[in-house]
Design a protein around this motif. Structure first.
Motif, mmCIF file in Angstrom:
data_model
loop_
_atom_site.group_PDB
_atom_site.id
_atom_site.type_symbol
_atom_site.label_atom_id
_atom_site.label_comp_id
_atom_site.label_asym_id
_atom_site.label_seq_id
_atom_site.Cartn_x
_atom_site.Cartn_y
_atom_site.Cartn_z
ATOM 1 N N GLU A 1 0.829 -1.210 0.000
ATOM 2 C CA GLU A 1 0.000 0.000 0.000
ATOM 3 C C GLU A 1 0.867 1.266 0.000
ATOM 4 O O GLU A 1 0.534 2.262 -0.640
ATOM 5 C CB GLU A 1 -0.903 -0.016 1.235
ATOM 6 C CG GLU A 1 -1.813 1.185 1.371
ATOM 7 C CD GLU A 1 -2.647 1.158 2.645
ATOM 8 O OE1 GLU A 1 -3.219 2.212 2.964
ATOM 9 O OE2 GLU A 1 -2.723 0.112 3.324
ATOM 10 N N LEU A 2 1.994 1.207 0.703
ATOM 11 C CA LEU A 2 2.889 2.363 0.791
ATOM 12 C C LEU A 2 3.737 2.556 -0.463
ATOM 13 O O LEU A 2 4.416 3.575 -0.603
ATOM 14 C CB LEU A 2 3.802 2.221 2.016
ATOM 15 C CG LEU A 2 3.094 2.347 3.367
ATOM 16 C CD1 LEU A 2 4.020 1.918 4.491
ATOM 17 C CD2 LEU A 2 2.568 3.758 3.588
ATOM 18 N N GLY A 3 3.711 1.592 -1.371
ATOM 19 C CA GLY A 3 4.453 1.721 -2.618
ATOM 20 C C GLY A 3 5.942 1.439 -2.500
ATOM 21 O O GLY A 3 6.732 1.904 -3.322
ATOM 22 N N PHE A 4 6.354 0.670 -1.486
ATOM 23 C CA PHE A 4 7.769 0.373 -1.282
ATOM 24 C C PHE A 4 8.323 -0.591 -2.330
ATOM 25 O O PHE A 4 9.514 -0.603 -2.591
ATOM 26 C CB PHE A 4 8.001 -0.246 0.092
ATOM 27 C CG PHE A 4 7.859 0.714 1.247
ATOM 28 C CD1 PHE A 4 7.524 2.038 1.062
ATOM 29 C CD2 PHE A 4 8.071 0.267 2.536
ATOM 30 C CE1 PHE A 4 7.394 2.901 2.137
ATOM 31 C CE2 PHE A 4 7.952 1.122 3.617
ATOM 32 C CZ PHE A 4 7.620 2.441 3.426
ATOM 33 N N ILE A 5 7.467 -1.408 -2.944
ATOM 34 C CA ILE A 5 7.932 -2.410 -3.893
ATOM 35 C C ILE A 5 8.107 -1.756 -5.261
ATOM 36 O O ILE A 5 7.149 -1.288 -5.865
ATOM 37 C CB ILE A 5 6.945 -3.595 -3.992
ATOM 38 C CG1 ILE A 5 6.613 -4.147 -2.608
ATOM 39 C CG2 ILE A 5 7.501 -4.679 -4.911
ATOM 40 C CD1 ILE A 5 7.802 -4.555 -1.772
ATOM 41 N N GLN A 6 9.333 -1.726 -5.738
ATOM 42 C CA GLN A 6 9.633 -1.106 -7.020
ATOM 43 C C GLN A 6 9.650 -2.121 -8.154
ATOM 44 O O GLN A 6 9.242 -1.818 -9.260
ATOM 45 C CB GLN A 6 10.991 -0.392 -6.956
ATOM 46 C CG GLN A 6 11.060 0.693 -5.902
ATOM 47 C CD GLN A 6 10.053 1.799 -6.138
ATOM 48 O OE1 GLN A 6 10.061 2.429 -7.186
ATOM 49 N NE2 GLN A 6 9.176 2.023 -5.189
ATOM 50 N N GLU A 7 10.148 -3.329 -7.856
ATOM 51 C CA GLU A 7 10.281 -4.336 -8.902
ATOM 52 C C GLU A 7 10.312 -5.726 -8.274
ATOM 53 O O GLU A 7 10.874 -5.916 -7.193
ATOM 54 C CB GLU A 7 11.582 -4.084 -9.657
ATOM 55 C CG GLU A 7 11.783 -4.941 -10.873
ATOM 56 C CD GLU A 7 13.038 -4.533 -11.624
ATOM 57 O OE1 GLU A 7 13.784 -5.454 -11.997
ATOM 58 O OE2 GLU A 7 13.277 -3.334 -11.831
ATOM 59 N N ILE A 8 9.710 -6.679 -8.965
ATOM 60 C CA ILE A 8 9.752 -8.084 -8.564
ATOM 61 C C ILE A 8 10.202 -8.891 -9.775
ATOM 62 O O ILE A 8 9.613 -8.781 -10.851
ATOM 63 C CB ILE A 8 8.377 -8.601 -8.104
ATOM 64 C CG1 ILE A 8 7.898 -7.848 -6.874
ATOM 65 C CG2 ILE A 8 8.431 -10.106 -7.837
ATOM 66 C CD1 ILE A 8 6.491 -8.224 -6.432
ATOM 67 N N ASP A 9 11.253 -9.678 -9.587
ATOM 68 C CA ASP A 9 11.718 -10.596 -10.622
ATOM 69 C C ASP A 9 11.644 -12.005 -10.060
ATOM 70 O O ASP A 9 12.138 -12.258 -8.951
ATOM 71 C CB ASP A 9 13.160 -10.292 -11.040
ATOM 72 C CG ASP A 9 13.288 -8.972 -11.770
ATOM 73 O OD1 ASP A 9 12.470 -8.726 -12.672
ATOM 74 O OD2 ASP A 9 14.190 -8.183 -11.425
ATOM 75 N N ILE A 10 11.045 -12.908 -10.813
ATOM 76 C CA ILE A 10 10.898 -14.300 -10.391
ATOM 77 C C ILE A 10 11.545 -15.183 -11.449
ATOM 78 O O ILE A 10 11.207 -15.097 -12.630
ATOM 79 C CB ILE A 10 9.410 -14.676 -10.246
ATOM 80 C CG1 ILE A 10 8.712 -13.740 -9.247
ATOM 81 C CG2 ILE A 10 9.266 -16.144 -9.835
ATOM 82 C CD1 ILE A 10 7.201 -13.805 -9.294
ATOM 83 N N VAL A 11 12.488 -16.011 -11.004
ATOM 84 C CA VAL A 11 13.126 -16.984 -11.888
ATOM 85 C C VAL A 11 13.101 -18.323 -11.155
ATOM 86 O O VAL A 11 13.805 -18.504 -10.153
ATOM 87 C CB VAL A 11 14.581 -16.588 -12.243
ATOM 88 C CG1 VAL A 11 15.212 -17.647 -13.130
ATOM 89 C CG2 VAL A 11 14.621 -15.221 -12.895
ATOM 90 N N ASP A 12 12.256 -19.211 -11.646
ATOM 91 C CA ASP A 12 12.077 -20.529 -11.020
ATOM 92 C C ASP A 12 11.707 -20.353 -9.543
ATOM 93 O O ASP A 12 10.663 -19.803 -9.257
ATOM 94 C CB ASP A 12 13.314 -21.405 -11.216
ATOM 95 C CG ASP A 12 13.604 -21.660 -12.687
ATOM 96 O OD1 ASP A 12 12.639 -21.812 -13.464
ATOM 97 O OD2 ASP A 12 14.786 -21.674 -13.064
#
Length: 86
Positions: A28-39
């Motif tokens: 909600e606070l917008g702290f997550i800028q990017e998520i990368d998932i590999v396996d």
């Protein structure tokens, strides 16, 4: 075999991480800028409210625990992004 890890699964886990000072979840606070998932590996880039956030280490530890709790995740890395303009 574990199901494929999705961003939705990661965001659901991250909504349980509450900033102790602002008392809202980090999604909600917008702290997550990017998520990368590999396996089974998840890399997150976060940006906290200030570069010297007194709760930074605690928040990062909570993020790691929350994401590690997602079915299929075996490795989590959290990178703190620099504040824009700093």
């Amino acid at each position: 075999m574990s199901p494929a890890i999705t961003e939705t699964m990661i965001y659901d886990a991250l909504r349980k991480v509450i900033d102790p000072e602002l008392r809202h979840d980090i999604v909600e606070l917008g702290f997550i800028q990017e998520i990368d998932i590999v396996d089974d590996y998840v890399h997150l880039e976060i940006q906290l409210t200030t570069p010297n956030c007194p709760y930074a280490e605690n928040i990062v530890a909570q993020i790691k625990r929350a994401v590690e709790g997602v079915d299929g995740v075996h490795r989590v890395e959290v990178e703190r992004a620099c504040m824009k303009g700093s």
